[in-house]
Write a protein that holds these residues in place. Structure first.
Motif, PDB file in Angstrom:
ATOM      1  N   ALA A   6     -12.945 -25.368 -11.464  1.00 38.71           N
ATOM      2  CA  ALA A   6     -13.188 -23.937 -10.771  1.00 38.71           C
ATOM      3  C   ALA A   6     -11.839 -23.699  -9.930  1.00 38.71           C
ATOM      4  CB  ALA A   6     -14.507 -24.846  -9.607  1.00 38.71           C
ATOM      5  N   ALA A   7     -11.017 -24.139  -9.075  1.00 41.60           N
ATOM      6  CA  ALA A   7      -9.919 -23.123  -8.873  1.00 41.60           C
ATOM      7  C   ALA A   7      -9.516 -22.998  -9.683  1.00 41.60           C
ATOM      8  CB  ALA A   7      -8.626 -25.060  -8.502  1.00 41.60           C
TER       9      ALA A   7
ATOM     10  N   ASP B  10     -23.403 -20.538 -10.779  1.00 47.12           N
ATOM     11  CA  ASP B  10     -23.229 -20.687  -9.640  1.00 47.12           C
ATOM     12  C   ASP B  10     -22.918 -22.682  -8.974  1.00 47.12           C
ATOM     13  OD1 ASP B  10     -22.934 -17.999  -8.846  1.00 47.12           O
ATOM     14  OD2 ASP B  10     -25.120 -17.234  -8.147  1.00 47.12           O
ATOM     15  N   GLN B  11     -24.352 -23.002  -9.912  1.00 45.95           N
ATOM     16  CA  GLN B  11     -24.975 -23.987  -9.683  1.00 45.95           C
ATOM     17  C   GLN B  11     -24.438 -24.345 -11.253  1.00 45.95           C
ATOM     18  OE1 GLN B  11     -28.420 -24.292  -7.772  1.00 45.95           O
ATOM     19  NE2 GLN B  11     -27.496 -25.634  -6.157  1.00 45.95           N
TER      20      GLN B  11
ATOM     21  N   GLY C 193     -10.352 -19.762 -10.593  1.00 49.46           N
ATOM     22  CA  GLY C 193     -11.314 -18.733  -9.130  1.00 49.46           C
ATOM     23  C   GLY C 193     -12.413 -18.722  -9.193  1.00 49.46           C
ATOM     24  N   ALA C 194     -13.079 -19.704  -9.615  1.00 44.15           N
ATOM     25  CA  ALA C 194     -14.813 -19.196  -9.549  1.00 44.15           C
ATOM     26  C   ALA C 194     -15.519 -19.992  -8.418  1.00 44.15           C
ATOM     27  CB  ALA C 194     -15.385 -19.518 -10.879  1.00 44.15           C
ATOM     28  N   ASP C 195     -16.276 -19.715  -7.772  1.00 45.67           N
ATOM     29  CA  ASP C 195     -17.136 -19.902  -6.474  1.00 45.67           C
ATOM     30  C   ASP C 195     -18.780 -21.298  -7.452  1.00 45.67           C
ATOM     31  OD1 ASP C 195     -18.093 -20.745  -4.309  1.00 45.67           O
ATOM     32  OD2 ASP C 195     -18.715 -19.278  -3.703  1.00 45.67           O
ATOM     33  N   CYS C 196     -17.953 -22.247  -8.053  1.00 49.69           N
ATOM     34  CA  CYS C 196     -19.410 -23.243  -8.232  1.00 49.69           C
ATOM     35  C   CYS C 196     -19.419 -24.516  -7.796  1.00 49.69           C
ATOM     36  CB  CYS C 196     -18.965 -23.305 -10.010  1.00 49.69           C
ATOM     37  SG  CYS C 196     -19.815 -24.650 -10.927  1.00 49.69           S
ATOM     38  N   GLU C 197     -20.766 -24.131  -7.321  1.00 47.09           N
ATOM     39  CA  GLU C 197     -20.999 -26.002  -7.077  1.00 47.09           C
ATOM     40  C   GLU C 197     -21.895 -27.055  -7.720  1.00 47.09           C
ATOM     41  OE1 GLU C 197     -25.094 -27.795  -3.922  1.00 47.09           O
ATOM     42  OE2 GLU C 197     -24.993 -25.324  -4.893  1.00 47.09           O
TER      43      GLU C 197
ATOM     44  N   GLU D  91     -14.293 -29.124 -10.637  1.00 48.59           N
ATOM     45  CA  GLU D  91     -13.601 -28.429  -9.239  1.00 48.59           C
ATOM     46  C   GLU D  91     -12.590 -28.033  -9.822  1.00 48.59           C
ATOM     47  OE1 GLU D  91     -16.005 -31.654  -6.114  1.00 48.59           O
ATOM     48  OE2 GLU D  91     -13.892 -31.493  -6.612  1.00 48.59           O
TER      49      GLU D  91
END
Length: 330
Positions: free
Chosen positions: A240-241, A185-186, A244-248, A237
């Motif tokens: 991630a796009a 996630d991070q 389709g990932a949610d990553c900070e 970024e």
């Protein structure tokens, strides 16, 4: 009459995509390599394979006789002597293209321009050295051999890619970052995330090699890189796009990294001073770059199908977790 091409290499990464590009543009292709790797074109009757060692002049001449090439793309010339032999053997082809490197440039300029930014010098010892430290020296010296051959009437040119990425990338440099984005996630990036190391999508490198062979000016070098260069933070970024990932993305200063026993250089594709190549000369030949979002989507899709994870570049997730813990307390 069908155009013919000889690709020295042709099975692993840049060479593999070059063969595909040539086939898509109606060339009959011959590859020259030692046959030690799986050949993705083994069942394609448009591709002829000649087994041989590119460092052996006799093998080069045998491949030339077999292919009778209009153009030659040299993917695996790592020493000046390799190119010196090649420009002699292929002195009468319509276009000989040597894959050089953005590492040929000796000065840190933004951007680096062909014919303007100075190249590395190369001593006789460096010309035969096998270490990574002399890679740029050797590539620059081979560039000069290409330039000298052109002055003698050989249709020889050089293409200088920056860091190449895309499907079948055995270096796994970008795979490390893709794996991080898909797994956590991070994700930590060193510094402020704005460091920039120009990259080139492999299919664009392949098309550049063909276009330069067809239309390039003998004695010229052509930079190749994405027309839109991404910072490291933008790269993650974009990954991630595409995934389709949610990553900070978490930037970490040198002090923060030290809490985990890490340094910025422990992270692959980090470069303190920006590395950016001017690609206008190549664009003037009609070359176009794949949009980075599309290139990254193809790269991520290939990563998911392959067994590459970039683990050889891993600085250690435990160390990163310590850094993340420190940053949360600030």
């Amino acid at each position: 009459m069908t155009d013919t091409a000889l690709v020295i290499g042709g099975t692993r990464f840049i060479g593999r995509h070059t063969v595909s590009d040539l086939l898509a543009n109606d060339y009959e292709v011959t590859t020259l390599n030692r046959g030690t790797r799986e050949d993705p074109f083994a069942d394609d009757d448009r591709v002829t394979h000649v087994e041989g060692d590119r460092t052996n002049e006799r093998d080069l001449r045998t491949a030339k006789l077999s292919a009778d090439p209009d153009i030659v793309v040299d993917c695996v010339a790592y020493y000046p002597a390799d190119v010196e032999t090649a420009v002699d053997v292929f002195a009468d082809v319509d276009g000989y293209v040597y894959i050089s490197s953005g590492s040929s440039y000796a000065e840190e300029e933004i951007p680096k321009r062909e014919g303007e930014t100075p190249l590395h010098a190369c001593t006789p010892e460096q010309a035969t050295d096998e270490s990574d430290e002399t890679y740029g020296n050797r590539k620059a010296e081979a560039d000069r051999i290409v330039f000298a051959a052109a002055e003698e009437g050989v249709n020889a040119m050089a293409v200088r890619p920056c860091i190449v990425y895309g499907p079948h990338d055995y270096t796994e440099r970008l795979d490390y970052w893709i794996d991080r984005v898909l797994s956590y996630d991070q994700v930590i990036v060193p510094g402020d995330g704005q460091n920039l190391w120009h990259r080139a999508y492999v299919e664009d490198v392949a098309s550049a090699l063909r276009i330069v062979a067809e239309r390039g000016e003998p004695g010229a070098a052509y930079n190749v890189g994405d027309r839109r260069a991404l910072t490291l933070e933008e790269t993650l970024e974009t990954i991630a796009a595409a995934a389709g990932a949610d990553c900070e993305v978490v930037p970490a200063s040198g002090d923060a990294l030290a809490a985990g026993g890490l340094e910025p250089d422990d992270f692959v594709l980090y470069r303190e001073y920006p590395h950016l190549l001017d690609t206008c000369a190549l664009a003037d030949l009609g070359w176009e770059s794949t949009p980075v979002e599309e290139a990254m989507a193809r790269t991520v899709a290939d990563h998911r199908e392959a067994e590459r994870d970039g683990s050889e570049w891993d600085p250690g997730r435990d160390a990163e977790e310590r850094v993340l813990g420190v940053k949360e307390t600030l």
